[in-house]
Design an enzyme around this catalytic site. Structure first.
Site, PDB file in Angstrom:
ATOM      1  N   LYS A  79      -9.876   1.286  13.885  1.00  0.00           N
ATOM      2  CA  LYS A  79      -8.462   1.581  14.181  1.00  0.00           C
ATOM      3  C   LYS A  79      -8.253   1.745  15.693  1.00  0.00           C
ATOM      4  CE  LYS A  79      -5.366   2.169  11.861  1.00  0.00           C
ATOM      5  NZ  LYS A  79      -4.337   1.208  11.345  1.00  0.00           N
ATOM      6  N   HIS A 116     -18.911  13.744   9.140  1.00  0.00           N
ATOM      7  CA  HIS A 116     -17.600  14.268   8.716  1.00  0.00           C
ATOM      8  C   HIS A 116     -16.867  14.965   9.868  1.00  0.00           C
ATOM      9  CE1 HIS A 116     -15.494  16.598   5.179  1.00  0.00           C
ATOM     10  NE2 HIS A 116     -14.647  15.905   5.912  1.00  0.00           N
ATOM     11  N   TYR A 169     -14.294   3.500  10.236  1.00  0.00           N
ATOM     12  CA  TYR A 169     -12.841   3.337  10.047  1.00  0.00           C
ATOM     13  C   TYR A 169     -12.106   3.655  11.339  1.00  0.00           C
ATOM     14  CZ  TYR A 169      -8.057   4.851   8.999  1.00  0.00           C
ATOM     15  OH  TYR A 169      -6.692   5.040   9.051  1.00  0.00           O
ATOM     16  N   THR A 173      -3.762   6.016  14.007  1.00  0.00           N
ATOM     17  CA  THR A 173      -4.088   7.256  13.270  1.00  0.00           C
ATOM     18  C   THR A 173      -4.617   8.330  14.220  1.00  0.00           C
ATOM     19  OG1 THR A 173      -5.717   8.187  11.725  1.00  0.00           O
ATOM     20  CG2 THR A 173      -6.291   6.094  12.706  1.00  0.00           C
ATOM     21  N   ASP A 174      -4.451   9.594  13.820  1.00  0.00           N
ATOM     22  CA  ASP A 174      -5.018  10.697  14.629  1.00  0.00           C
ATOM     23  C   ASP A 174      -6.541  10.607  14.693  1.00  0.00           C
ATOM     24  OD1 ASP A 174      -5.592  11.484  11.989  1.00  0.00           O
ATOM     25  OD2 ASP A 174      -4.734  13.495  12.187  1.00  0.00           O
ATOM     26  N   GLU A 175      -7.143   9.864  13.753  1.00  0.00           N
ATOM     27  CA  GLU A 175      -8.612   9.824  13.694  1.00  0.00           C
ATOM     28  C   GLU A 175      -9.223   9.128  14.913  1.00  0.00           C
ATOM     29  OE1 GLU A 175     -10.417   9.193   9.923  1.00  0.00           O
ATOM     30  OE2 GLU A 175      -8.623   9.762   8.825  1.00  0.00           O
ATOM     31  N   PRO A 195     -14.601  17.011  -6.398  1.00  0.00           N
ATOM     32  CA  PRO A 195     -15.779  17.041  -5.509  1.00  0.00           C
ATOM     33  C   PRO A 195     -15.397  17.383  -4.067  1.00  0.00           C
ATOM     34  CG  PRO A 195     -15.262  14.785  -6.229  1.00  0.00           C
ATOM     35  CD  PRO A 195     -14.149  15.647  -6.690  1.00  0.00           C
ATOM     36  N   LEU A 231      -3.098  -7.914  -0.773  1.00  0.00           N
ATOM     37  CA  LEU A 231      -3.393  -7.358  -2.101  1.00  0.00           C
ATOM     38  C   LEU A 231      -4.899  -7.138  -2.271  1.00  0.00           C
ATOM     39  CD1 LEU A 231      -0.828  -9.268  -4.386  1.00  0.00           C
ATOM     40  CD2 LEU A 231      -0.578  -7.021  -3.308  1.00  0.00           C
ATOM     41  N   ASN A 262      -9.544  21.984   3.593  1.00  0.00           N
ATOM     42  CA  ASN A 262      -9.564  21.225   2.333  1.00  0.00           C
ATOM     43  C   ASN A 262      -9.595  22.147   1.115  1.00  0.00           C
ATOM     44  OD1 ASN A 262      -9.583  18.832   3.749  1.00  0.00           O
ATOM     45  ND2 ASN A 262     -11.815  18.615   3.699  1.00  0.00           N
ATOM     46  N   GLY A 305       0.820  -1.206   0.000  1.00  0.00           N
ATOM     47  CA  GLY A 305       0.000   0.000   0.000  1.00  0.00           C
ATOM     48  C   GLY A 305       0.857   1.260   0.000  1.00  0.00           C
TER      49      GLY A 305
HETATM   50  P1  NAD Z   1      -3.446   1.747   1.942  1.00  0.00           P
HETATM   51  O1  NAD Z   1      -4.927   1.565   1.889  1.00  0.00           O
HETATM   52  O2  NAD Z   1      -2.754   2.483   0.852  1.00  0.00           O
HETATM   53  O3  NAD Z   1      -2.729   0.319   2.039  1.00  0.00           O
HETATM   54  C1  NAD Z   1      -3.187  -0.686   2.898  1.00  0.00           C
HETATM   55  C2  NAD Z   1      -2.431  -1.964   2.533  1.00  0.00           C
HETATM   56  O4  NAD Z   1      -2.835  -2.997   3.450  1.00  0.00           O
HETATM   57  C3  NAD Z   1      -2.734  -2.483   1.131  1.00  0.00           C
HETATM   58  O5  NAD Z   1      -1.533  -2.879   0.495  1.00  0.00           O
HETATM   59  C4  NAD Z   1      -3.640  -3.685   1.384  1.00  0.00           C
HETATM   60  O6  NAD Z   1      -3.553  -4.669   0.365  1.00  0.00           O
HETATM   61  C5  NAD Z   1      -3.112  -4.175   2.709  1.00  0.00           C
HETATM   62  N1  NAD Z   1      -4.085  -4.979   3.474  1.00  0.00           N
HETATM   63  C6  NAD Z   1      -5.391  -4.666   3.720  1.00  0.00           C
HETATM   64  N2  NAD Z   1      -5.962  -5.651   4.426  1.00  0.00           N
HETATM   65  C7  NAD Z   1      -5.000  -6.578   4.671  1.00  0.00           C
HETATM   66  C8  NAD Z   1      -4.976  -7.804   5.368  1.00  0.00           C
HETATM   67  N3  NAD Z   1      -6.074  -8.284   5.977  1.00  0.00           N
HETATM   68  N4  NAD Z   1      -3.821  -8.507   5.418  1.00  0.00           N
HETATM   69  C9  NAD Z   1      -2.702  -8.044   4.792  1.00  0.00           C
HETATM   70  N5  NAD Z   1      -2.683  -6.897   4.099  1.00  0.00           N
HETATM   71  C10 NAD Z   1      -3.820  -6.153   4.044  1.00  0.00           C
HETATM   72  O7  NAD Z   1      -3.163   2.409   3.359  1.00  0.00           O
HETATM   73  P2  NAD Z   1      -2.121   3.526   3.820  1.00  0.00           P
HETATM   74  O8  NAD Z   1      -2.685   4.853   3.548  1.00  0.00           O
HETATM   75  O9  NAD Z   1      -0.788   3.159   3.317  1.00  0.00           O
HETATM   76  O10 NAD Z   1      -2.167   3.311   5.408  1.00  0.00           O
HETATM   77  C11 NAD Z   1      -1.280   2.411   6.043  1.00  0.00           C
HETATM   78  C12 NAD Z   1      -1.536   2.437   7.538  1.00  0.00           C
HETATM   79  O11 NAD Z   1      -1.335   3.762   8.036  1.00  0.00           O
HETATM   80  C13 NAD Z   1      -2.954   2.051   7.931  1.00  0.00           C
HETATM   81  O12 NAD Z   1      -2.891   1.278   9.110  1.00  0.00           O
HETATM   82  C14 NAD Z   1      -3.638   3.378   8.205  1.00  0.00           C
HETATM   83  O13 NAD Z   1      -4.692   3.235   9.131  1.00  0.00           O
HETATM   84  C15 NAD Z   1      -2.479   4.173   8.773  1.00  0.00           C
HETATM   85  N6  NAD Z   1      -2.572   5.629   8.598  1.00  0.00           N
HETATM   86  C16 NAD Z   1      -2.770   6.159   7.347  1.00  0.00           C
HETATM   87  C17 NAD Z   1      -2.812   7.534   7.192  1.00  0.00           C
HETATM   88  C18 NAD Z   1      -3.003   8.154   5.837  1.00  0.00           C
HETATM   89  O14 NAD Z   1      -3.174   9.376   5.734  1.00  0.00           O
HETATM   90  N7  NAD Z   1      -2.956   7.393   4.743  1.00  0.00           N
HETATM   91  C19 NAD Z   1      -2.657   8.382   8.311  1.00  0.00           C
HETATM   92  C20 NAD Z   1      -2.452   7.798   9.561  1.00  0.00           C
HETATM   93  C21 NAD Z   1      -2.407   6.432   9.696  1.00  0.00           C
HETATM   94  P1  TYD Z   2      -9.450  11.665   2.955  1.00  0.00           P
HETATM   95  O1  TYD Z   2      -8.286  11.817   2.040  1.00  0.00           O
HETATM   96  O2  TYD Z   2     -10.510  10.667   2.624  1.00  0.00           O
HETATM   97  O3  TYD Z   2      -8.857  11.421   4.417  1.00  0.00           O
HETATM   98  P2  TYD Z   2      -9.626  11.381   5.858  1.00  0.00           P
HETATM   99  O4  TYD Z   2     -11.081  11.432   5.662  1.00  0.00           O
HETATM  100  O5  TYD Z   2      -9.177  10.073   6.401  1.00  0.00           O
HETATM  101  O6  TYD Z   2      -9.086  12.570   6.590  1.00  0.00           O
HETATM  102  O7  TYD Z   2     -10.155  13.084   3.095  1.00  0.00           O
HETATM  103  C1  TYD Z   2      -9.442  14.230   3.544  1.00  0.00           C
HETATM  104  C2  TYD Z   2     -10.428  15.369   3.647  1.00  0.00           C
HETATM  105  O8  TYD Z   2     -10.900  15.697   2.334  1.00  0.00           O
HETATM  106  C3  TYD Z   2     -11.666  15.041   4.460  1.00  0.00           C
HETATM  107  O9  TYD Z   2     -12.069  16.195   5.184  1.00  0.00           O
HETATM  108  C4  TYD Z   2     -12.702  14.688   3.406  1.00  0.00           C
HETATM  109  C5  TYD Z   2     -12.319  15.573   2.236  1.00  0.00           C
HETATM  110  N1  TYD Z   2     -12.620  15.031   0.892  1.00  0.00           N
HETATM  111  C6  TYD Z   2     -13.345  15.808  -0.029  1.00  0.00           C
HETATM  112  O10 TYD Z   2     -13.738  16.963   0.247  1.00  0.00           O
HETATM  113  N2  TYD Z   2     -13.615  15.257  -1.247  1.00  0.00           N
HETATM  114  C7  TYD Z   2     -13.217  14.000  -1.584  1.00  0.00           C
HETATM  115  O11 TYD Z   2     -13.518  13.534  -2.723  1.00  0.00           O
HETATM  116  C8  TYD Z   2     -12.457  13.227  -0.644  1.00  0.00           C
HETATM  117  C9  TYD Z   2     -11.995  11.838  -0.983  1.00  0.00           C
HETATM  118  C10 TYD Z   2     -12.182  13.797   0.597  1.00  0.00           C
END
Ligand code: NAD
Ligand code: TYD
Length: 342
Positions: A159, A281, A155, A131-133, A210, A36, A254, A10
């Site tokens: 988490k 939201h 979500y 995550t901060d969420e 959007p 995957l 945003n 990922g």
């Molecule tokens: P992503 O969705 O890009 O990737 C997730 C990966 O996990 C994918 O490769 C998927 O195939 C794999 N996966 C899903 N379910 C699985 C399972 N059951 N077994 C093995 N592999 C599995 O996610 P990301 O944005 O890279 O996030 C990675 C981590 O960081 C997550 O735990 C997410 O909660 C955390 N996180 C993400 C953000 C962000 O902004 N993206 C911020 C804070 C924390």
């Molecule tokens: P996102 O990237 O989905 O991350 P998260 O909801 O986990 O913070 O969204 C970031 C912010 O952008 C969130 O406030 C929702 C907003 N957003 C839009 O306004 N339009 C979109 O199409 C998406 C995907 C997100």
């Protein structure tokens, strides 16, 4: 060091593995256990396939036999460090179907922790990427690690379950667990359903951007390289059972992000389409990262430069995201129904 990285196909996981190989070269061994799912793209790390110190394992963190195999490491000698990125990660998808979030983000963490018990005391570190969420939304001020958790969507609730399960195993079984809570990441290889890559790729194609609700929701943006460096730092310097916030220190509405993307690409603001708000939201996320800073780590990437670099990466890697967008038809149909124009 011998690493087990889950979810390494990922966005953040693939950046983390690249960070580890760039920094430690052949001193590092990495097993990448990934299911995957729609978000997992094995080719993200194509350059390491076939190398002696990298092993891709197609499997599920919620399946004990897959996890047991992964803990054997690259060469059967085991692993020193586990970093669990594997998760279902998209809030909008958790509003469509939440069951897989519980299965991976809660139960999967439990399976990884149970296996960790079998490998203690040889295991040096287990990092649960949270995550901060999990704190929920905050109008003013910033969350510190001891604040109560108040996740407000499926979500973040799942988490929070994984986050506290990891802590519980640290307390109960004395495992070397740390939990990290990062803010919104951005950078190369992010799946184009999240705000920044979705808007960049739509803008390149002159498609609408959007923007949910009034566009004034605030996220604290963290460049993925800073996140990877912080995790690497905490593997060494973090203390068992502790939780660490990793905030980018770049809070933006945003709509500001949207304007910047359009400016970088030289596209008109008329591409912005105001759509219905996301249900439940969260208004604002904000982290206090002083605990991490006190250990000696600060995120130092300049936000505007990193955003520009990120936008350029998508402009330069069209085949990567076009292939993904083409196979995401089912989600797109749901998304379009949910976020039809007001
Ligand atoms: P992503 O969705 O890009 O990737 C997730 C990966 O996990 C994918 O490769 C998927 O195939 C794999 N996966 C899903 N379910 C699985 C399972 N059951 N077994 C093995 N592999 C599995 O996610 P990301 O944005 O890279 O996030 C990675 C981590 O960081 C997550 O735990 C997410 O909660 C955390 N996180 C993400 C953000 C962000 O902004 N993206 C911020 C804070 C924390
Ligand atoms: P996102 O990237 O989905 O991350 P998260 O909801 O986990 O913070 O969204 C970031 C912010 O952008 C969130 O406030 C929702 C907003 N957003 C839009 O306004 N339009 C979109 O199409 C998406 C995907 C997100």
């Amino acid at each position: 060091m011998r690493y087990l990285v889950t979810g390494g196909a990922g966005f953040i996981g693939s950046n983390f593995i690249r960070h580890i190989f760039n920094k430690y070269g052949s001193d590092a061994q990495v097993v990448n256990l990934d299911k995957l799912t729609y978000a997992g793209i094995r080719e993200n790390l194509a350059e390491y396939e076939g190398k002696k110190n990298y092993r891709f394992l197609h499997g599920d963190i919620a399946k004990q036999e897959d996890v047991a195999e992964a803990y054997k490491g690259v060469d059967g000698t085991g692993v020193d460090v586990v970093v669990n990125f594997a998760a279902e990660t998209h809030v909008d998808r958790s509003l469509m179907e939440a069951g897989t979030f519980i299965e991976t983000d809660v139960h999967g963490v439990l399976v990884l922790l149970e296996e960790a018990r079998k490998h203690a005391p040889k295991l040096r570190r287990f990092v649960q990427i949270s995550t901060d969420e999990v704190y929920g939304s905050i109008e003013t001020g910033s969350f510190v690690e001891g604040d109560p958790l108040n996740p407000r969507n499926p979500y973040s609730a799942s988490k929070a379950g994984g986050d506290r399960m990891a802590y519980a195993y640290a307390q109960t079984y004395d495992l070397p667990v740390i939990v990290t809570r990062a803010s919104n990441n951005f950078g190369p290889f992010q799946y184009p359903e999240k705000l920044i890559p979705l808007f960049v790729t739509n803008a390149i194609d002159n498609q609408p951007l959007p923007l949910y609700g009034d566009g004034k929701n605030i996220r604290d943006w963290l460049f993925v390289d800073d996140h990877c460096a912080a995790i690497d730092f905490l593997i060494g310097k973090g203390e068992n059972s502790e939780t660490y916030n990793i905030g980018g220190g770049n809070e933006r509405e945003n709509r500001e992000i949207t304007f910047k993307i359009l400016e970088i690409l030289g596209k008109p603001e008329s591409l912005i389409k105001r759509v219905a708000d996301r249900v439940g939201h969260d208004r604002r996320y904000s982290l206090d990262s002083e605990k991490l800073a006190a250990l000696g780590f600060r995120c130092d990437t300049n936000f505007d430069q990193a955003l520009e670099r990120t936008v350029r990466w998508y402009a330069d890697n069209e085949p990567w995201w076009r292939a993904i967008k083409e196979r995401s038809a089912e989600y797109k149909a749901y998304y379009d129904k949910q976020y039809g124009a007001k």
